[in-house]
Design an enzyme around this catalytic site. Structure first.
Site, short mmCIF file in Angstrom:
data_model
loop_
_atom_site.label_atom_id
_atom_site.label_comp_id
_atom_site.label_asym_id
_atom_site.label_seq_id
_atom_site.Cartn_x
_atom_site.Cartn_y
_atom_site.Cartn_z
N PRO A 71 52.57 34.64 -30.23
CA PRO A 71 53.33 34.99 -29.04
C PRO A 71 53.28 36.46 -28.64
O PRO A 71 53.31 37.34 -29.48
CB PRO A 71 54.77 34.58 -29.42
CG PRO A 71 54.78 34.47 -30.89
CD PRO A 71 53.40 34.08 -31.30
N ASN A 72 53.20 36.64 -27.35
CA ASN A 72 53.23 37.94 -26.67
C ASN A 72 51.93 38.72 -26.74
O ASN A 72 51.78 39.75 -26.07
CB ASN A 72 54.40 38.82 -27.16
CG ASN A 72 55.73 38.19 -26.87
OD1 ASN A 72 56.01 37.85 -25.72
ND2 ASN A 72 56.55 38.00 -27.89
N ARG A 82 51.59 46.63 -22.24
CA ARG A 82 52.85 47.23 -22.67
C ARG A 82 52.66 47.84 -24.06
O ARG A 82 51.79 47.44 -24.80
CB ARG A 82 53.96 46.16 -22.75
CG ARG A 82 54.23 45.40 -21.46
CD ARG A 82 55.01 46.23 -20.46
NE ARG A 82 56.22 46.79 -21.06
CZ ARG A 82 57.42 46.21 -21.03
NH1 ARG A 82 57.56 45.06 -20.42
NH2 ARG A 82 58.47 46.79 -21.59
N TYR A 112 50.32 49.14 -29.95
CA TYR A 112 49.26 48.12 -30.00
C TYR A 112 47.94 48.56 -29.35
O TYR A 112 46.98 47.79 -29.33
CB TYR A 112 49.75 46.83 -29.31
CG TYR A 112 50.99 46.26 -29.96
CD1 TYR A 112 50.96 45.81 -31.28
CD2 TYR A 112 52.20 46.18 -29.27
CE1 TYR A 112 52.10 45.30 -31.88
CE2 TYR A 112 53.34 45.67 -29.87
CZ TYR A 112 53.29 45.23 -31.17
OH TYR A 112 54.40 44.72 -31.77
N ASN A 166 46.43 36.06 -36.10
CA ASN A 166 47.49 37.03 -35.87
C ASN A 166 48.69 36.22 -35.38
O ASN A 166 48.80 35.93 -34.20
CB ASN A 166 47.07 38.07 -34.83
CG ASN A 166 48.15 39.13 -34.64
OD1 ASN A 166 49.28 38.96 -35.08
ND2 ASN A 166 47.79 40.21 -33.98
N ALA A 188 55.06 37.34 -34.10
CA ALA A 188 56.42 37.21 -34.65
C ALA A 188 56.58 36.00 -35.58
O ALA A 188 57.43 36.00 -36.48
CB ALA A 188 57.43 37.13 -33.51
N GLU A 195 44.87 36.79 -42.47
CA GLU A 195 46.03 37.19 -41.65
C GLU A 195 45.74 38.58 -41.10
O GLU A 195 45.31 39.47 -41.84
CB GLU A 195 47.29 37.23 -42.53
CG GLU A 195 48.52 37.73 -41.79
CD GLU A 195 49.72 37.93 -42.72
OE1 GLU A 195 49.65 37.53 -43.90
OE2 GLU A 195 50.72 38.49 -42.25
N HIS A 197 47.00 41.85 -38.46
CA HIS A 197 47.96 42.52 -37.59
C HIS A 197 47.32 43.79 -37.04
O HIS A 197 46.72 44.57 -37.80
CB HIS A 197 49.26 42.86 -38.34
CG HIS A 197 49.94 41.64 -38.83
ND1 HIS A 197 50.64 40.79 -38.00
CD2 HIS A 197 49.98 41.09 -40.06
CE1 HIS A 197 51.10 39.78 -38.71
NE2 HIS A 197 50.71 39.93 -39.97
N ARG A 239 56.59 49.95 -39.96
CA ARG A 239 57.53 49.67 -38.87
C ARG A 239 58.89 49.21 -39.43
O ARG A 239 59.15 49.32 -40.62
CB ARG A 239 56.90 48.63 -37.94
CG ARG A 239 55.57 49.15 -37.34
CD ARG A 239 54.94 48.16 -36.42
NE ARG A 239 55.84 47.84 -35.31
CZ ARG A 239 55.64 46.79 -34.51
NH1 ARG A 239 54.61 45.99 -34.69
NH2 ARG A 239 56.48 46.55 -33.53
O1 CA2 Z 1 50.58 44.25 -35.01
C1 CA2 Z 1 50.45 43.04 -34.75
O2 CA2 Z 1 49.37 42.53 -34.48
C2 CA2 Z 1 51.69 42.15 -34.74
O3 CA2 Z 1 51.33 40.87 -35.22
C3 CA2 Z 1 52.18 42.06 -33.31
C4 CA2 Z 1 53.50 41.30 -33.16
C5 CA2 Z 1 54.56 41.78 -34.12
O4 CA2 Z 1 55.66 40.91 -34.08
C6 CA2 Z 1 54.02 41.86 -35.52
O5 CA2 Z 1 54.99 42.44 -36.31
C7 CA2 Z 1 52.76 42.70 -35.62
C8 CA2 Z 1 54.07 41.43 -31.78
C9 CA2 Z 1 53.12 41.12 -30.68
C10 CA2 Z 1 53.71 41.57 -29.42
O6 CA2 Z 1 52.66 41.92 -28.56
C11 CA2 Z 1 52.92 42.76 -27.56
C12 CA2 Z 1 51.82 43.26 -26.92
C13 CA2 Z 1 51.99 44.15 -25.89
C14 CA2 Z 1 53.25 44.50 -25.50
C15 CA2 Z 1 54.34 43.96 -26.13
C16 CA2 Z 1 54.18 43.08 -27.16
#
Ligand code: CA2
Length: 150
Positions: free
Chosen positions: A11-12, A19, A24, A75, A78, A99, A101, A108
């Site tokens: 997700p996201n 963003r 990221y 990946n 969340a 896995e 990230h 973090r």
């Molecule tokens: O660092 C990563 O790849 C994560 O898997 C990204 C997740 C986070 O919950 C993990 O802890 C680490 C969040 C992805 C959210 O993606 C966004 C991308 C752009 C803007 C906002 C959120």
């Protein structure tokens, strides 16, 4: 044996590049997909690249991977920290699973420290930014074997 690597995104991650670039980076998921396709091609593999914001869809993709993939790079975003359904699905997939990230989750907030997925992952790729996907494909090719010249 299949030469397809599933690259699954949770997700996201469709918002990458739009963003929070300080966490990221500015590379979009479409850019990452292209990088994965190109790197896999040089190594003699195919990529099935997916993103979903739904837990059940990720589970379904893992079930499909059981029949179609020689490895999974995931990946879970969340769901890494919450999803026993994902953990159970990944347990049914015997070939290598990485896995991944983008950010260094351990640098973090504490909610990002305890991955449920890590205990069953073959290997973990954390904190290399978007480049981590390419590195994971190289690592997966090495694990699956018989990679063509890079
Ligand atoms: O660092 C990563 O790849 C994560 O898997 C990204 C997740 C986070 O919950 C993990 O802890 C680490 C969040 C992805 C959210 O993606 C966004 C991308 C752009 C803007 C906002 C959120």
């Amino acid at each position: 044996m299949t030469r397809t690597i599933f690259v699954l995104n949770g997700p996201n991650l469709n918002l990458l590049g739009e963003r929070e670039p300080t966490i990221y980076g500015s590379t979009t998921l479409a850019d990452i997909r292209q990088m994965c396709l190109a790197r896999a091609k040089t190594l003699g593999f195919e990529i099935d690249f997916r993103q979903t914001n739904f837990e059940g869809e990720l589970v379904e993709s893992i079930h499909q991977a059981r029949k179609q993939a020689c490895g999974i790079i995931i990946n879970p975003a969340a769901y890494t920290f919450t999803s026993i359904a994902l953990l159970d699905a990944l347990k049914t997939f015997d070939p290598p699973k990485i896995e991944l990230h983008i950010s260094n989750v351990h640098a973090r907030e504490e909610i990002y420290h305890k991955s449920l997925v890590s205990r069953i992952a073959t290997a973990i790729m954390i904190g290399f930014g978007a480049r981590g996907y390419e590195l994971a494909i190289e690592a997966m090719a090495g694990m699956v074997g018989a990679a063509k010249a890079a």
